[in-house]
Design an enzyme around this catalytic site. Structure first.
Site, PDB file in Angstrom:
ATOM      1  N   GLU A 176       0.771  -1.205   0.134  1.00 21.29           N
ATOM      2  CA  GLU A 176      -0.070  -0.085   0.045  1.00 21.29           C
ATOM      3  C   GLU A 176       0.900   1.110  -0.055  1.00 21.29           C
ATOM      4  OE1 GLU A 176      -2.953  -0.336   3.316  1.00 21.29           O
ATOM      5  OE2 GLU A 176      -4.189  -1.816   1.684  1.00 21.29           O
ATOM      6  N   GLU A 383      -5.448  -8.240  -1.335  1.00 22.78           N
ATOM      7  CA  GLU A 383      -6.348  -8.142  -0.050  1.00 22.78           C
ATOM      8  C   GLU A 383      -7.526  -7.814  -0.308  1.00 22.78           C
ATOM      9  OE1 GLU A 383      -4.586  -5.303   3.123  1.00 22.78           O
ATOM     10  OE2 GLU A 383      -2.515  -5.819   2.561  1.00 22.78           O
TER      11      GLU A 383
HETATM   12  C1  BG6 Z   1      -4.688  -3.095   4.540  1.00 21.87           C
HETATM   13  C2  BG6 Z   1      -3.204  -3.258   5.121  1.00 21.87           C
HETATM   14  O1  BG6 Z   1      -4.683  -1.608   4.723  1.00 21.87           O
HETATM   15  O2  BG6 Z   1      -5.817  -3.320   5.432  1.00 21.87           O
HETATM   16  C3  BG6 Z   1      -3.197  -4.638   6.167  1.00 21.87           C
HETATM   17  O3  BG6 Z   1      -2.178  -3.630   4.242  1.00 21.87           O
HETATM   18  C4  BG6 Z   1      -4.382  -4.388   7.070  1.00 21.87           C
HETATM   19  O4  BG6 Z   1      -2.087  -4.361   7.011  1.00 21.87           O
HETATM   20  C5  BG6 Z   1      -5.612  -4.492   6.152  1.00 21.87           C
HETATM   21  O5  BG6 Z   1      -4.476  -5.472   8.122  1.00 21.87           O
HETATM   22  C6  BG6 Z   1      -7.074  -4.488   7.106  1.00 21.87           C
HETATM   23  O6  BG6 Z   1      -7.016  -3.334   8.113  1.00 21.87           O
HETATM   24  P1  BG6 Z   1      -7.174  -3.470   9.467  1.00 21.87           P
HETATM   25  O7  BG6 Z   1      -7.094  -2.109  10.095  1.00 21.87           O
HETATM   26  O8  BG6 Z   1      -8.457  -4.000   9.615  1.00 21.87           O
HETATM   27  O9  BG6 Z   1      -6.423  -4.597   9.957  1.00 21.87           O
END
Ligand code: BG6
Length: 485
Positions: A176, A383
């Site tokens: 990111e 993701e």
């Molecule tokens: C992304 C990141 O922004 O979102 C992850 O690359 C992160 O590291 C994921 O865990 C989800 O966000 P969160 O705050 O729910 O863990």
């Protein structure tokens, strides 16, 4: 519905600092997230300048993947994963970032992890920097705001390409990367530390140390480091494929007022195209000069940087997708909550998760089409998922139909995008096993198919359990996305 291509990379994604624990074991040095305490959805995480004895830092144990990786990878194999995205914690390889020799125990740990994946038929996709860097580098140089970080990063990247040649061929340089310009990534991924001890990571407060000049300069340094790493990866093994990784922001105008439409375009450019253009096309976009001028930012570039960015273009485009954004210039429009993109207007057509993130599967199709039109390189979603509160029944079962619904709806839109002509090569959903939330540090915000007995206060015996979604995703992987019901 269109069929997913043969060899489609179904799997999941993890980050070292959110799962490994063992934060000082086998020679590892402190990294930036090791200094960040847990928060909740209502209370911000705090960053300290030393580790405070007796206080809870989620990364220190996390889910202890460091000692459980064999059983966890076996569970992923049982689900039929074709790919697992993990990150290497830089501080396991070079504890201070500038050590004369690498830490052999750290090198061997990841080698063993990659071998374990292959034994289970799983292709590793490896991020070199996922929201962490050695704390010593952040402290000494002010993180990526200094160009001094480029050399140690490239040295670390080269070592990984050499050591893991033949075991890993899919790489991501920075997770990111575009979040470096948002307050969140600025600290964890950028290593730009606040002065003082016990400082709240209140992402909506703009403070003096958190200025845009530093962030944009830091981003340029990461672009340079990434381009050098891409070149090294190709030179060390021509089979290596390297990707950028962007936090997607599918952006809608709140209304058809031209001001809203133009504002949405501006947000979309800044959030998605700024980094994508540099890393995929090899140059800053034509509108960058005006953006910098309006922000009062001067990005210092050395002679040869432009050529280097052209030479260090990535091979494929990866991104995270959780939610879409809606924006307006009208200050009376109600504003919702989100993680890094905190200025979103409420979209009345979309529901939100327990953490206030919009749920918008069609936004994923829109984003895939938009980015593929622009870049014309293979795309991969690395993701996507639903952070939710799970309930363990008396018999130990966990019925997470909401998670299945979320992913099924997104996968259906992926199939639509493939039918639209997008060259989509894989999907690694976020957090296939419950891990620490990056945003809040909580365990309560769970994404996994595999439950881990660990809680917000650090308690729990760490045992693993299969949720209903485990068996659902097993069917998805084993039928190459044909069975989604
Ligand atoms: C992304 C990141 O922004 O979102 C992850 O690359 C992160 O590291 C994921 O865990 C989800 O966000 P969160 O705050 O729910 O863990």
């Amino acid at each position: 519905m269109a069929a997913f291509p043969q060899g489609f990379l179904w799997g999941g994604a993890l980050a070292a600092n959110q799962c490994e624990g063992a934060y000082l074991e086998d020679g590892k040095g402190l990294s930036v997230p090791d200094m960040i305490k847990g928060g909740t959805v209502d209370t911000p995480r705090m960053i300290t300048s030393t580790v405070h004895e007796g206080e809870y830092y989620p990364s220190h144990e996390a889910i202890d993947f460091y000692h459980h990786y064999k059983e966890d990878i076996a569970l992923f194999g049982e689900m039929g994963f074709k790919c697992l995205r993990v990150s290497i914690n830089w501080g396991r390889i070079f504890p201070t970032g500038e050590d004369a020799e690498p830490n052999q125990a750290g090198i061997e740990f990841y080698r063993s992890m990659f071998e374990e994946m292959h034994k289970n038929g799983i292709e590793p996709l490896v991020t070199l920097s996922h929201y962490e860097l050695p704390y010593a580098l952040a402290k000494k140089y002010g993180g990526w705001s200094s160009r001094e970080l480029v050399e140690p990063f490239v040295r670390y990247a080269r070592l990984c390409f050499e050591e893991y040649k033949g075991l890993v061929k899919l790489w991501i340089t920075f997770n990111e990367i575009n979040c470096l310009c948002a307050p969140f990534g600025n600290i964890m991924g950028g290593g730009i530390l606040p002065p003082g001890d016990n400082v709240a990571l209140d992402y909506s407060t703009k403070v003096e140390w958190d200025d845009e000049q530093r962030r944009y300069q830091a981003l340029h340094h990461q672009f340079v480091a990434s381009a050098l790493a891409v070149k090294a990866a190709h030179e060390i093994d021509p089979d290596n494929k390297v990707a950028c990784m962007i936090a997607s922001r599918a952006t809608y105008p709140y209304s058809c007022r031209p001001e809203d439409v133009l504002f949405a375009q501006k947000m979309e450019r800044m959030a998605n195209h700024y980094c994508g253009d540099v890393q995929v096309r090899g140059a800053y976009p034509s509108w960058a000069d005006r953006l910098w001028r309006e922000k009062g930012v001067h990005v210092e570039q050395e002679p040869g940087d432009a050529e280097l960015l052209r030479e260090g273009k990535v091979d494929f485009y990866t991104f995270s997708y959780y939610k879409s954004s809606t924006v307006s210039t009208d200050p009376t429009v109600p504003v919702g909550t989100g993680n890094v993109f905190y200025d979103d207007a409420v979209n009345p057509y979309l529901e939100t998760s327990d953490w206030g993130w919009t749920i918008d599967p069609k936004g994923l199709r829109w984003y895939l089409n938009d980015m593929y039109d622009r870049y014309q390189v293979p795309m991969m979603i690395v993701e996507n998922g639903l952070g939710a509160i799970d309930v363990v029944e008396e018999d130990g079962s966990i019925h997470d139909q909401y998670r299945i619904n979320y992913m099924r709806d997104h996968i259906e839109q992926m199939a639509e995008a493939i039918d639209d002509g997008v060259d989509l090569i894989g999907y690694t959903m976020w957090g296939p096993i419950d891990i620490v939330s990056a945003g809040t540090g909580e365990m309560k915000k769970r994404y996994g198919f595999v439950y881990v007995d660990k809680h917000n206060d650090g308690s729990g015996d760490l045992h693993r359990a299969r949720k209903d979604s485990f068996f659902w995703y097993q069917k998805v992987c084993n039928t190459n996305g044909e069975v989604l019901g």
